[in-house]
Design an enzyme around this catalytic site. Structure first.
Site, PDB file in Angstrom:
ATOM      1  NE  ARG A  41      -3.642  -2.388   0.117  1.00 42.03           N
ATOM      2  CZ  ARG A  41      -3.337  -3.472  -0.604  1.00 42.03           C
ATOM      3  NH1 ARG A  41      -2.325  -3.464  -1.459  1.00 42.03           N
ATOM      4  NH2 ARG A  41      -4.054  -4.556  -0.507  1.00 42.03           N
ATOM      5  CB  SER A  64      -8.921  -3.412   4.169  1.00 39.91           C
ATOM      6  OG  SER A  64      -9.336  -4.703   3.775  1.00 39.91           O
ATOM      7  CD  GLU A  94      -5.703  -0.568   2.676  1.00 35.83           C
ATOM      8  OE1 GLU A  94      -5.402  -1.643   3.220  1.00 35.83           O
ATOM      9  OE2 GLU A  94      -6.405  -0.487   1.655  1.00 35.83           O
TER      10      GLU A  94
HETATM   11  C1  LIG Z   1     -15.539  -1.977  -1.360  1.00 38.57           C
HETATM   12  C2  LIG Z   1     -14.072  -1.630  -1.429  1.00 38.57           C
HETATM   13  C3  LIG Z   1     -13.132  -2.626  -1.670  1.00 38.57           C
HETATM   14  C4  LIG Z   1     -11.766  -2.311  -1.750  1.00 38.57           C
HETATM   15  N1  LIG Z   1     -10.875  -3.311  -1.988  1.00 38.57           N
HETATM   16  C5  LIG Z   1      -9.555  -3.018  -2.084  1.00 38.57           C
HETATM   17  C6  LIG Z   1      -8.596  -4.052  -2.360  1.00 38.57           C
HETATM   18  O1  LIG Z   1      -8.923  -5.213  -2.547  1.00 38.57           O
HETATM   19  N2  LIG Z   1      -7.288  -3.699  -2.440  1.00 38.57           N
HETATM   20  C7  LIG Z   1      -6.871  -2.413  -2.268  1.00 38.57           C
HETATM   21  O2  LIG Z   1      -5.666  -2.169  -2.380  1.00 38.57           O
HETATM   22  N3  LIG Z   1      -7.748  -1.429  -1.992  1.00 38.57           N
HETATM   23  C8  LIG Z   1      -9.081  -1.701  -1.899  1.00 38.57           C
HETATM   24  N4  LIG Z   1      -9.961  -0.694  -1.615  1.00 38.57           N
HETATM   25  C9  LIG Z   1      -9.464   0.671  -1.328  1.00 38.57           C
HETATM   26  C10 LIG Z   1      -9.416   1.621  -2.547  1.00 38.57           C
HETATM   27  O3  LIG Z   1     -10.395   1.266  -3.498  1.00 38.57           O
HETATM   28  C11 LIG Z   1      -8.041   1.634  -3.208  1.00 38.57           C
HETATM   29  O4  LIG Z   1      -7.063   2.074  -2.311  1.00 38.57           O
HETATM   30  C12 LIG Z   1      -8.034   2.557  -4.446  1.00 38.57           C
HETATM   31  O5  LIG Z   1      -6.888   2.326  -5.197  1.00 38.57           O
HETATM   32  C13 LIG Z   1      -8.086   4.039  -4.083  1.00 38.57           C
HETATM   33  O6  LIG Z   1      -8.244   4.788  -5.276  1.00 38.57           O
HETATM   34  P1  LIG Z   1      -9.076   6.153  -5.270  1.00 38.57           P
HETATM   35  O7  LIG Z   1      -8.997   6.727  -6.634  1.00 38.57           O
HETATM   36  O8  LIG Z   1     -10.441   5.923  -4.726  1.00 38.57           O
HETATM   37  O9  LIG Z   1      -8.212   6.999  -4.248  1.00 38.57           O
HETATM   38  P2  LIG Z   1      -8.714   8.168  -3.257  1.00 38.57           P
HETATM   39  O10 LIG Z   1      -9.463   7.545  -2.117  1.00 38.57           O
HETATM   40  O11 LIG Z   1      -9.405   9.213  -4.031  1.00 38.57           O
HETATM   41  O12 LIG Z   1      -7.307   8.702  -2.737  1.00 38.57           O
HETATM   42  C14 LIG Z   1      -6.469   7.870  -1.952  1.00 38.57           C
HETATM   43  C15 LIG Z   1      -5.185   8.651  -1.634  1.00 38.57           C
HETATM   44  O13 LIG Z   1      -4.415   8.822  -2.817  1.00 38.57           O
HETATM   45  C16 LIG Z   1      -4.264  10.203  -3.126  1.00 38.57           C
HETATM   46  N5  LIG Z   1      -4.410  10.301  -4.582  1.00 38.57           N
HETATM   47  C17 LIG Z   1      -5.477   9.904  -5.333  1.00 38.57           C
HETATM   48  N6  LIG Z   1      -5.230  10.090  -6.628  1.00 38.57           N
HETATM   49  C18 LIG Z   1      -3.978  10.627  -6.725  1.00 38.57           C
HETATM   50  C19 LIG Z   1      -3.165  11.057  -7.798  1.00 38.57           C
HETATM   51  N7  LIG Z   1      -3.582  10.975  -9.074  1.00 38.57           N
HETATM   52  N8  LIG Z   1      -1.936  11.558  -7.525  1.00 38.57           N
HETATM   53  C20 LIG Z   1      -1.514  11.673  -6.236  1.00 38.57           C
HETATM   54  N9  LIG Z   1      -2.239  11.282  -5.171  1.00 38.57           N
HETATM   55  C21 LIG Z   1      -3.464  10.767  -5.423  1.00 38.57           C
HETATM   56  C22 LIG Z   1      -5.347  10.920  -2.338  1.00 38.57           C
HETATM   57  O14 LIG Z   1      -4.979  12.244  -2.024  1.00 38.57           O
HETATM   58  C23 LIG Z   1      -5.446  10.051  -1.104  1.00 38.57           C
HETATM   59  O15 LIG Z   1      -4.452  10.359  -0.179  1.00 38.57           O
HETATM   60  C24 LIG Z   1     -11.339  -0.983  -1.547  1.00 38.57           C
HETATM   61  C25 LIG Z   1     -12.290   0.020  -1.306  1.00 38.57           C
HETATM   62  C26 LIG Z   1     -13.646  -0.284  -1.245  1.00 38.57           C
HETATM   63  C27 LIG Z   1     -14.636   0.807  -0.984  1.00 38.57           C
END
Ligand SMILES: Cc1cc2nc3c(=O)[nH]c(=O)nc-3n(C[C@H](O)[C@H](O)[C@H](O)COP(=O)(O)OP(=O)(O)OC[C@H]3O[C@@H](n4cnc5c(N)ncnc54)[C@H](O)[C@@H]3O)c2cc1C
Length: 313
Positions: free
Chosen positions: A184, A234, A304
């Site tokens: 992560r 998570s 996380e």
């Molecule tokens: C139902 C569910 C299941 C999930 N299962 C998993 C799983 O199996 N494995 C897993 O790893 N995660 C999982 N996640 C967590 C999440 O989906 C991942 O971490 C995902 O990659 C986050 O992407 P996001 O675009 O939503 O990020 P955001 O939540 O929008 O941002 C996350 C962080 O990254 C930063 N950020 C976002 N985009 C950028 C960018 N372009 N440049 C710089 N910084 C940036 C943000 O400022 C923040 O700090 C799950 C979430 C849910 C709701």
């Protein structure tokens, strides 16, 4: 200090007082003072340069699926990267020298706002595999790179060939060799750099094979995780050699609530917004879980999920 209006100096879409709860999967938290939605990398670069110059704090949001936003909201500029900065293109590769078999590796450039679901659908249609493990993760490519999103023993870092990162008005390419992906976490970017696009290395694969793998991943998720509830997946990182969910369950915390926030009964590492939770409820539940697991097992669980807007605490 409040960020001054800068709409005359930037050609992208700007809004004041933008509610962030609907832009996150936890569906809690207050508004951002300003929301900016760039639709090209050049626009993202000019925005970042302008915000540097104005001295405005800013934070990027992808799909908000790993983010807990404070009830008071965020006093800075939320840079929202969505489908409008979500183009996918094949990277042309030099033809193989005569007599050499063409490699089955295909490079694909994906802009940061592209959703993982849209990328998977695109790749399936073209017979490009290697991303099936991402099925069911609701993030953007940028967020998934920053989190090194993973599941089932694979993670996105393994597919990254290079990144295009943006800061101070410039775009820079970081090659794979200068990046370090771990659980992560990605290292190799400067703190002020935003992921603008990722070049991914995919492999040619039968669409039917891809589809079967994706289906299997969805089914595994359905069996293990709560569905139809607001969560950020998570909530805590797994401590070395163990599972956060196991520790939380063993501490007897399944189903425990604070206000509208609850430890999922189906998967103890999911903290869910079950009944109109406030961010404060989720934060209090997070602390309760941390305290109890520390007291019972001597293990300090680290979230996380990223926090936004809690700086004032
Ligand atoms: C139902 C569910 C299941 C999930 N299962 C998993 C799983 O199996 N494995 C897993 O790893 N995660 C999982 N996640 C967590 C999440 O989906 C991942 O971490 C995902 O990659 C986050 O992407 P996001 O675009 O939503 O990020 P955001 O939540 O929008 O941002 C996350 C962080 O990254 C930063 N950020 C976002 N985009 C950028 C960018 N372009 N440049 C710089 N910084 C940036 C943000 O400022 C923040 O700090 C799950 C979430 C849910 C709701």
């Amino acid at each position: 200090a409040e960020c001054p209006l800068f709409s005359e100096n930037w050609d992208g879409e700007l809004r004041r007082n933008e509610p962030l709860a609907p832009l996150t999967t936890l569906r809690v938290g207050g508004p951002a003072a300003v929301a900016a939605r760039p639709s090209t990398l050049a626009q993202l670069a000019s925005l970042l340069a302008l915000l540097d110059w104005l001295g405005c704090p800013r934070r990027v949001l992808g799909r908000g699926s790993n983010l807990l936003v404070a009830d008071e909201g965020y006093a800075g500029v939320a840079i929202i990267l969505g489908q409008r900065l979500g183009r996918i293109t094949r990277v042309p590769v030099a033809p193989e020298p005569a007599g050499r078999e063409a490699a089955d590796r295909v490079l694909v450039r994906v802009e940061a706002g592209c959703s993982l679901a849209a990328l998977l659908a695109w790749a399936l249609k073209r017979g490009l595999g290697g991303l099936e493990f991402l099925a069911g993760i609701p993030g953007s490519i940028g967020g998934a790179v920053m989190m090194n999103a993973g599941a089932w023993g694979e993670s996105l870092g393994e597919r990254v060939h290079a990144l295009e990162v943006v800061s101070g008005g410039r775009v820079r390419v970081i090659n794979r060799s200068a990046l370090e992906f771990s659980y992560r976490l990605v290292q190799g970017l400067a703190a002020d750099e935003v992921v603008g696009a990722a070049i991914l290395a995919l492999v040619a694969r039968e669409p039917a094979t891809i589809q079967a793998l994706v289906r299997q991943r969805h089914e595994q998720r359905r069996a293990a995780q709560p569905r139809g509830v607001a969560s950020a997946g998570s909530f805590f990182k797994n401590p070395p050699g163990d599972y956060a969910g196991r520790l939380i369950e063993q501490a007897g915390l399944k189903g425990v609530r604070v206000g509208g926030a609850q430890v999922s009964r189906k998967h103890a590492n999911f903290l869910i917004n079950s009944q109109g939770a406030r961010a404060a409820d989720l934060l209090a539940l997070m602390k309760l879980v941390q305290e109890q697991v520390l007291a019972r097992f001597g293990v300090r669980l680290e979230p996380e999920v990223h926090l936004l807007g809690f700086e004032r605490e």
